[in-house]
Design an enzyme around this catalytic site. Structure first.
Site, PDB file in Angstrom:
ATOM      1  N   HIS A  35      47.048  79.531  26.896  1.00  0.00           N
ATOM      2  CA  HIS A  35      46.105  80.048  25.902  1.00  0.00           C
ATOM      3  C   HIS A  35      46.795  80.202  24.551  1.00  0.00           C
ATOM      4  O   HIS A  35      47.457  81.200  24.295  1.00  0.00           O
ATOM      5  CB  HIS A  35      45.521  81.386  26.369  1.00  0.00           C
ATOM      6  N   ASP A  80      32.948  76.772  23.089  1.00  0.00           N
ATOM      7  CA  ASP A  80      33.752  76.962  24.298  1.00  0.00           C
ATOM      8  C   ASP A  80      33.627  75.670  25.094  1.00  0.00           C
ATOM      9  O   ASP A  80      32.728  75.517  25.907  1.00  0.00           O
ATOM     10  CB  ASP A  80      33.268  78.172  25.094  1.00  0.00           C
ATOM     11  N   GLU A 139      43.762  75.154  23.733  1.00  0.00           N
ATOM     12  CA  GLU A 139      44.597  75.330  24.919  1.00  0.00           C
ATOM     13  C   GLU A 139      44.834  73.996  25.615  1.00  0.00           C
ATOM     14  O   GLU A 139      43.925  73.186  25.716  1.00  0.00           O
ATOM     15  CB  GLU A 139      43.903  76.248  25.924  1.00  0.00           C
TER      16      GLU A 139
END
Length: 167
Positions: A35, A80, A139
């Site tokens: 992350h 996302d 990420e």
């Protein structure tokens, strides 16, 4: 059933290494992601290169599968997304800061791009209403279709190297 090692090295580059070893007696699978949150001048003005040829799962749209766009990723709303089959490295182009953040990776076939945008950020006590513009999460990992399956005793290593240049 796993032994996990995480190594971080600082210098002209930031090197992150996650090593997983299956200590169990049978094969086992897992998902993983490093992350990485990056400070940017304005998330609405950046572009993430290296994902042009990868399909993605849009977690903000009921996990819809979206074909490759052929273009660098830009953000204009809550994002996302899980990009699959990402072969090469990534770069965050930030013209407002006059720089490029380069992300080289090995052992990672996925990339996740995330920013909560204004409404969701306002509801997050650990972020705050006005802080969403100043970052993007990019990420490297192995998730969804790219999850890793390890035989007993087998090891998997994932690395990320982050550098910054005046690109």
């Amino acid at each position: 059933g796993f032994a996990v090692s995480y190594r971080v090295a600082f210098g002209n580059a930031l090197d992150l290494t996650l090593t997983m070893r299956n200590t169990g007696a049978s094969a086992a699978g897992f998902e993983e992601a490093l992350h990485s949150y990056f400070c940017v001048s304005d998330v609405a003005r950046i572009a993430v290169a290296g994902l042009e040829g990868s399909a993605h799962i849009d977690k903000t749209a009921d996990m819809a599968r979206i074909p490759p766009s052929g273009e660098a990723v830009t953000l204009a709303k809550e994002t996302d997304s899980v990009y699959l089959g990402v072969a090469g490295g990534l770069a965050i182009r930030d013209p407002g800061a006059g720089r490029r953040i380069v992300i080289a990776k090995t052992g990672a076939a996925s990339a996740i791009v995330w920013n909560p945008w204004a409404e969701k950020a306002a509801a997050m006590s650990d972020l705050g209403a006005d802080n969403w513009r100043g970052f993007v999460c990019v990420e490297c990992g192995n998730v969804a279709d790219n999850r890793v399956d390890l035989a007993p005793g087998a090891t998997h290593e994932m690395t990320t190297r982050i550098t910054v240049d005046a690109g």
